[in-house]
Each structure stands twice: as structure tokens, then as C-alpha cells.
Design a protein around this motif. Structure first.
Motif, short mmCIF file in Angstrom:
data_model
loop_
_atom_site.label_atom_id
_atom_site.label_comp_id
_atom_site.label_asym_id
_atom_site.label_seq_id
_atom_site.Cartn_x
_atom_site.Cartn_y
_atom_site.Cartn_z
N ALA A 123 -7.74 -5.85 0.75
CA ALA A 123 -8.71 -5.61 -0.32
C ALA A 123 -8.93 -4.13 -0.60
CB ALA A 123 -10.02 -6.29 0.04
N TYR A 124 -8.86 -3.31 0.43
CA TYR A 124 -9.30 -1.92 0.24
C TYR A 124 -8.23 -0.86 0.39
CZ TYR A 124 -13.90 -3.99 0.27
OH TYR A 124 -14.97 -4.73 -0.03
N ILE A 125 -7.08 -1.20 0.98
CA ILE A 125 -6.08 -0.13 1.17
C ILE A 125 -4.88 -0.38 0.27
CG2 ILE A 125 -4.63 1.09 2.85
CD1 ILE A 125 -6.66 0.59 4.89
N PRO A 126 -4.63 0.53 -0.69
CA PRO A 126 -3.50 0.36 -1.61
C PRO A 126 -2.18 0.24 -0.82
CG PRO A 126 -4.83 2.24 -2.23
CD PRO A 126 -5.35 1.78 -0.93
N ARG A 127 -1.25 -0.53 -1.40
CA ARG A 127 -0.02 -0.86 -0.69
C ARG A 127 0.76 0.40 -0.28
NH1 ARG A 127 1.54 -5.54 0.04
NH2 ARG A 127 0.18 -6.36 -1.58
N ASP A 128 0.88 1.38 -1.24
CA ASP A 128 1.71 2.56 -0.89
C ASP A 128 1.07 3.37 0.25
OD1 ASP A 128 0.38 2.23 -3.19
OD2 ASP A 128 1.21 3.95 -4.25
N TYR A 129 -0.27 3.36 0.30
CA TYR A 129 -0.93 4.07 1.40
C TYR A 129 -0.66 3.35 2.71
CZ TYR A 129 -3.30 7.30 -1.62
OH TYR A 129 -3.56 8.28 -2.48
N LEU A 130 -0.69 2.05 2.61
CA LEU A 130 -0.45 1.24 3.80
C LEU A 130 0.95 1.52 4.35
CD1 LEU A 130 -1.83 -0.87 5.50
CD2 LEU A 130 -0.71 -2.63 4.16
N GLU A 131 1.91 1.58 3.41
CA GLU A 131 3.29 1.87 3.84
C GLU A 131 3.35 3.24 4.50
OE1 GLU A 131 5.71 1.36 0.41
OE2 GLU A 131 5.46 -0.83 0.44
N LEU A 132 2.62 4.20 3.88
CA LEU A 132 2.60 5.56 4.44
C LEU A 132 2.02 5.55 5.85
CD1 LEU A 132 1.45 8.17 1.83
CD2 LEU A 132 3.52 8.12 3.19
N ILE A 133 0.91 4.83 5.97
CA ILE A 133 0.24 4.77 7.28
C ILE A 133 1.20 4.17 8.30
CG2 ILE A 133 -1.65 3.72 8.59
CD1 ILE A 133 -3.32 3.91 5.97
N GLU A 134 1.85 3.07 7.90
CA GLU A 134 2.76 2.40 8.83
C GLU A 134 3.92 3.31 9.21
OE1 GLU A 134 1.89 -2.24 7.76
OE2 GLU A 134 3.65 -1.28 6.88
N LYS A 135 4.30 4.16 8.25
CA LYS A 135 5.43 5.06 8.52
C LYS A 135 5.03 6.14 9.53
CE LYS A 135 8.74 7.91 6.09
NZ LYS A 135 8.96 8.62 4.84
N PHE A 136 3.79 6.60 9.44
CA PHE A 136 3.40 7.74 10.28
C PHE A 136 2.58 7.37 11.51
CE2 PHE A 136 4.62 9.72 6.35
CZ PHE A 136 5.46 10.70 6.83
N VAL A 137 2.46 6.08 11.75
CA VAL A 137 1.71 5.69 12.93
C VAL A 137 2.71 5.41 14.06
CG1 VAL A 137 1.63 3.17 12.62
CG2 VAL A 137 -0.34 4.36 13.54
#
Ligand code: ADP
Ligand code: MG
Length: 683
Positions: A585-599
Motif C-alpha cells: 500500500a505504501y511503498i512504490p514498486r521501484d523503491y521496493l526493488e531498490l531497497i531489495e537491491k541494496f539490502v
């Protein structure tokens, strides 16, 4: 390197008396302790009388009447003696809450007869030192930590809110970074420190009992000993871990939600990993021991299957309503008997402090005798608690140097000053300029004297401070623990006498038993043979029934365990679904991908870590303003992007705070642009 001695983990079991409440409620004891045969038998209250009783055999068993001194002398004494020789030792108490783990490890009150393994070990250690020769020097240090919720806290630290990390270093092994290691010079010091730690164990707990039953406490004593032989100093270091584990009972399912559930699953993690480690160690087929899966097992890595002499003290309650937990504890303990350890004397390890102190003392003595200064290295290694703090580096070299011992030089200077003063007082036949020169000469000499004196005092104080930490063999540092040591010694001598008697009786009994068996084997008639064989058949039948009951029991226990785990999984799945909902609901998909990439997963700390986390959402608001030159750096660009993202999502409130009910607004065009910039920067 000293040769390793291969030994099994020793396992002892202690059964506490029925409590007053249990007696008043009419409970019977379901546990029978056979001290002669070191076995313990449990009666299942809920099954028919046909089912054979369950009996387990251990290295020693202690019944409800067994006193603290006997438990110490039979379970702990040999381990502490080994530690004094330079082996590592571990004594840990395992069992359901309320069965006497803390009673066994710490005991209660100031009555010497009621004190547990930990305070008894203090009296034992200092009693041993007082009986040693003068050519042995000891350094004794203690630390005390608690593992709660998979977080390590130093119980001796001023700041109790800090969580410490586990580290590993070649030549040192696994250690806790920043853990205080306090030098103690007598048994009373140790006692005070234990009390301090015990008090800290309960600070901040809403329910002290509940918390202490869910946390693991580890008291560690490090004993270093240096002895001169063959013209060389030999140094050994023994570490003694005294561990009071969290209650082993299955966490109740009721009320385990949210934070409480997370807590329960983390506590289970340490204890169930301990179980898995034990199983893997005794399973010949296993190739991997999962020490790294929990904090507790990492800290006990050497104690289980490694370089340590280890005793496990399993505690059980006698009442019939404890049957399931008692059986589960005894099974656990039974498995642990098969763990093999290979302990060796630790010679001159990397983290030994005694050698450093001895070198320091020699250097200071040299400086005091020769009045010479040399600068040395400052600072201490991470793992020793940093106590010396570079003495020599702080004392400046003197111009001209040289000369006799400090005291001689001070005396010389005093004489010189006295002579000059006398000359000045005479004043006759002196011009004004000569007098002025003499006065300034005198002042300079006095300043130099004061400086030399202060250096001398500084060096002497430092020397005394370090010497105070070391204990020379033969010194009596027991103080109040004297009575404790006397009781321990007395009880030990009595035990030795009883043991000798017992061995004699046992031998006589065994030979009689063998004779009887011989006679029984000689059948005089077919009739006798038939009756003998029926007896054997009956025994085998009983054994078969016993094994069947055992199998049923094990199946039921596995079923219960499985249900517990499935319940945990269901709860965690529910929480995961909630978190996924929030993310969707609150985290845009591209940000999520970014987060997943850098975590990435950090195994040391046991958590997910995000690059540039300091510049995200909630952290941003707590961040102090960054000084201007920093704005040009990559980090500040990241910060600006994150902040722009946060603003896009409406996460950062504007100057005038908005009511909390306000909906989050997504400005999609701006969001995409920011995402692209952030991606380009991180790439
Ligand atoms: P745990 O640490 O395993 O939760 P405790 O050591 O707190 O259990 O013991 C629970 C209670 O039982 C305490 O009141 C303790 O004094 C008492 N107790 C335990 N073991 C014994 C024993 N061997 N003799 C007398 N009392 C005991
Ligand atoms: Mg306890």
C-alpha cells in the motif's frame, strides 16, 4: 601446544524437594533418585501400571536432600580445578523454570551453606591461590552478561541499554566486543560483582520472574597463572563459564502475539539451537554443527564439542504435574552425555593480560631504578577490556637523562637547593646581580625538583596500581569467604571418605552378584531350564513394552513440538502478511526493488542492513544538520534523494504539523523522477 584430552560432557541431574505449595495441594513425588546407581526413575501419572518405569543413568544424581556443598564438590570442583590449571571449563544449568537452576548456580542469602556453584567457586579459587607457592602469580578477571531476546547486555556496564556484538579472532576465539572484564583480587570482590550483575539482571523488567526465566545469564571467570621454571616464565589461561539458562519449558501459546511472540520465538531460537547443536554433535552422520544460528550457541561453541571441560546440571521438579517437562529434560540431558570435548591447557594465549602487566611492571621498575624514560606503545586490544592504558607513553624523556636512581637524584637536588639557599641567606660579599642570578638558579632547581618528584610519584603510583591487580601464590585473599572455603573443604573430605567406602562395598556386591549368576546358569533339570527361560522371556517382554511406551512418548513429544512450531509459523505468516500489506500500500514498486537491491543480510549481527540507512525516513528526522562541505558528498545526495522520496510520500510533516489522520498523497511524476535519480546514484 599442549596435548588435548578427549572427554565426554559430564551430566548430573538434581531434583529439588516438593515445594510447600505442592505439599499442601497434595502432590506426590513422581521422581525417584537412586544415588547409589546414579540413576533417576520417573513414574508416569497418567498411564496404567503395566507400563514400565522410565529410568535414566547419569554421571551423578542429587536428590531433594542433597546440600549445596555436596553438589559443588561432586559436580563443579573438578572443573574449577581444571580451570586453575589452564583448561577452559563450563558449568551450565538446564531445566524448566522453578526447578532450581538459579538455586544451584547462585544459591541464596549470606548463609555459607546455602550458596551456589558461582560463589563457591570464588572461595575455591582463592583458597587454591592461598595454598600455592610464592613463585606463582595470578590474575583473576570476571565478566557477566545476559542474553535476552537474542540481544547481549553487559550486566556490569554503567549503560545497560547497549547491546554488544559477538566477534571472532584468530588465537582468541569467540568473544563479546566491549564486554567489561573486571580484575578482582579477593573472593569478596568477586561476590560484590556478582551481586551487582544480579541486581542489573532485573532492572527494567516489568515482571522480574518472567524475565529471568526467559534470559540466559553467563558469568565468566578468567584465571591467568604465571610460573617460572627452566629460567622461563610459563603462562596459562583458564576460562570458566558459569551459565544459568532460560527455562526450557515450551512457551505457552496463549497470549503469544506481536512483541511477546517475537520474544518467545527468539528465546526458543537459542534453546532450540542448543538442542540442535547437541543432536548434531552426537549424530555420527551430521557434517554441520549449527553454532552460528544463535548467540547462546556461539558463546558456548568451545563448551560443547570444543576446547573445554564441561558439566551440564539438569534440574527437575518432583511433582507429577511436571511429568512431561521432567521427561523432556532428562532426554535432553541423556543426549548431552554423548558429546565429546577435546580440552587442552591454554598456554600463552593472545588475549592474556598477565604477561603484559608483568612486562609493564619490569619496565616501571627499570625506570624507577635507572631514572631513564623510554616511550612505549599505548592502547590496548579490543578484547581485554583495556585496563593498562599505556603508562610509559605519557612520561616524557628528560633532557640530559642519565644519573642514578630516582631517589638518589631527588636527595642530591634537595642538598644542592639547601646549599644554594644557605649561600643566599649569607648575602655577604655578593653583588645585586649575583644575588638575582642565584635566586633564579634556585627557582629553576626547585621547579626541576618538583617535576622530578611528581614523575617519581606518578611512576610509583602506576606501579602500585598494576601490582595490586596481581596476586602472588600463598597470599590469603579469602576474607569473608574463609568460612565458605572451610565448609567446602570439610564436605569434600567427607565425600572422599564416603567414596572410598562405597567402592569397597560395590566391589563386594559385584563379586556376590557374579557368583549368584554363575549358580543360576547351572540348570539342574529341564524344569529349572524352562522356568529360567520363562523368566528371561518375561524380562524381554517387559523391555519390549518399555520400548513401545518410549516410542509412543517420543511420538507424542514430537507431535507437541511440531504443533508448537506450526503455531509459530502461522503467527509469523500472519505478521508477514500484515507487513506485505503495508509495503504494497505504501511503498512504490521501484523503491521496493531498490531497497531489495541494496539490502543485505549481516550474519554477525543477525539482521538485514540497508545501504545509506542513516538517510531514510524515521532516521532522517533524528539526523543533525550536516555541515556545508558535506553537502557535496555522495552521502548527502543520497540524503537529499531519500528526503525528497519521504516528502513525496508525505512522510515528512511540513512546518505546521498536520493532523495524524491525513491521508498520504503520492505525487507520481515527482516520485518517478526521484526514483530514477536515486537509482542512477546508487548504480
Ligand atoms: P529456576 O532458576 O530453575 O527457575 P529457582 O532456582 O528460582 O528455579 O528455584 C525455584 C524455587 O525453588 C526457589 O524458591 C528455590 O529456593 C527453591 N529450590 C530450588 N531448588 C531447591 C533445592 N534443591 N532445595 C531447596 N529449595 C530449592
Ligand atoms: Mg532462575
Amino acid at each position: 601446544m599442549a596435548e588435548a584430552e578427549v572427554d565426554n560432557v559430564r551430566v548430573v541431574v538434581r531434583c529439588r524437594p516438593l515445594s510447600d505449595q505442592e505439599v499442601s495441594e497434595g502432590y506426590d513425588s513422581a521422581v525417584k533418585v537412586d544415588a547409589q546407581n546414579n540413576s533417576i526413575t520417573v513414574v508416569n501419572p497418567s498411564t496404567s501400571h503395566n507400563e514400565p518405569l522410565k529410568t535414566f543413568t547419569f554421571d551423578a544424581v542429587f536428590d531433594a536432600d542433597c546440600d549445596q556443598m555436596t553438589v559443588y564438590n561432586r559436580a563443579a570442583r573438578s572443573i574449577v580445578e581444571n580451570v586453575l590449571q589452564g583448561y577452559n571449563g563450563t558449568i551450565f544449568a538446564y531445566g524448566q523454570t522453578g526447578t532450581g537452576k538459579t538455586h544451584t548456580m547462585s544459591g541464596n542469602g549470606n548463609d555459607p551453606a546455602e550458596r551456589g556453584v558461582i560463589p563457591n567457586s570464588f572461595a575455591h579459587i582463592f583458597d587454591h591461590i592461598s595454598k600455592c607457592q610464592h613463585d606463582k602469580t595470578f590474575l583473576v578477571r570476571v565478566s557477566y552478561l545476559e542474553i535476552y531476546n537474542e540481544e547481549i547486555r553487559d550486566l556490569l556496564a554503567k549503560d545497560q541499554s547497549q547491546h554488544l556484538e559477538i566477534k571472532e579472532q584468530h588465537g582468541v576465539g569467540v568473544y563479546v566486543r566491549g564486554l567489561q572484564n573486571v580484575t578482582v583480587s579477593n573472593a569478596d570482590d568477586m561476590d560484590r560483582i556478582m551481586q551487582l550483575g544480579n541486581n542489573n539482571r532485573s532492572v527494567g523488567a516489568t515482571n522480574m520472574n518472567a524475565k529471568s526465566s526467559r534470559s540466559h545469564a553467563m558469568f565468566t571467570v578468567t584465571i591467568e597463572c604465571s610460573e617460572e621454571s627452566d629460567g622461563r616464565k610459563h603462562l596459562t589461561q583458564g576460562k570458566l563459564h558459569l551459565v544459568d539458562l532460560a527455562g526450557s519449558e515450551r512457551q505457552s501459546k496463549t497470549g503469544s502475539t506481536g512483541q511477546r511472540l517475537k520474544e518467545a520465538s527468539k528465546i526458543n531460537l537459542s534453546l532450540s539451537t542448543l538442542g540442535n547443536v547437541i543432536s548434531a554433535l552426537v549424530d555420527a552422520k551430521s557434517t554441520h554443527i549449527p553454532y552460528r544460528n544463535s548467540k547462546l550457541t556461539r558463546l558456548l561453541q568451545d563448551s560443547l564439542g570444543g576446547n573445554s571441560k564441561t558439566v551440564m546440571c539438569a534440574c527437575v521438579g518432583p511433582a507429577s504435574y511436571n511429568y512431561d517437562e521432567t521427561i523432556s529434560t532428562l532426554r535432553y540431558a541423556n543426549r548431552a552425555k554423548n558429546i565429546k570435548n577435546a580440552a587442552r591447557i591454554n598456554e600463552d594465549p593472545k588475549d592474556a593480560l598477565l604477561r603484559k602487566y608483568q612486562d609493564e611492571i619490569e619496565l616501571l621498575k627499570n625506570q624507577l631504578e635507572n631514572d631513564e624514560f623510554s616511550s612505549g606503545e599505548e592502547g590496548e586490544d579490543d578484547f581485554d577490556g583495556g585496563e593498562v592504558g599505556g603508562v610509559h607513553g605519557r612520561i616524557r624523556g628528560k633532557s640530559g637523562g642519565g644519573g642514578g636512581a630516582y631517589e638518589d637524584r631527588i636527595r642530591e637536588m634537595e642538598l644542592d637547593i639547601a646549599a644554594k639557599r644557605a649561600e643566599l641567606e649569607k648575602q655577604r660579599g655578593m653583588t645585586e646581580s649575583e644575588r638575582t642570578k642565584l635566586r633564579s638558579d634556585l627557582a629553576a632547581k626547585e621547579t626541576e625538583l618538583a617535576k622530578t618528584r611528581s614523575e617519581f610519584e606518578q611512576l610509583s603510583a602506576k606501579l602500585a596500581q598494576i601490582e595490586k591487580k596481581l596476586i602472588v601464590g600463598g597470599e590469603n585473599m579469602l576474607e569473608k569467604a574463609q568460612e565458605q572455603a572451610r565448609l567446602l573443604d570439610e564436605s569434600n573430605r567427607e565425600l572422599e571418605r564416603a567414596k572410598q567406602n562405597e567402592t569397597k562395598l560395590r566391589k563386594a556386591l559385584e563379586s556376590r552378584h557374579a557368583e549368584r549368576l554363575d549358580i543360576e546358569e547351572k540348570y539342574n533339570s529341564l524344569q529349572e531350564e524352562a522356568s529360567g527361560k520363562s523368566k528371561k522371556l518375561k524380562k524381554v517382554w517387559q523391555m519390549l513394552n518399555g520400548s513401545r511406551a518410549e516410542l509412543n512418548d517420543l511420538n507424542a513429544e514430537h507431535q507437541r513440538e511440531m504443533e508448537g512450531l506450526l503455531d509459530n509459523v502461522r503467527q509469523l505468516k500472519k505478521e508477514l502478511q500484515l507487513n506485505m500489506k503495508v509495503i504494497d500500500a505504501y511503498i512504490p514498486r521501484d523503491y521496493l526493488e531498490l531497497i531489495e537491491k541494496f539490502v543485505s543480510w549481516n550474519d554477525e549481527v543477525g539482521e538485514w542492513q540497508l545501504k545509506g540507512i542513516a538517510y531514510t525516513g524515521n532516521n532522517m528526522r533524528a539526523t543533525k544538520p550536516i555541515p556545508p562541505p558535506f553537502y557535496r558528498s555522495e552521502s548527502s545526495q543520497l540524503q537529499m534523494l531519500y528526503s525528497s522520496y519521504a516528502e513525496t510520500l508525505g512522510m515528512v510533516p511540513s512546518q505546521a504539523a498536520k493532523p495524524p489522520t491525513q491521508k498520504l498523497r503520492l505525487k507520481s511524476g515527482k516520485k518517478e523522477r526521484t526514483a530514477a535519480r536515486l537509482k542512477a546514484l546508487l548504480d
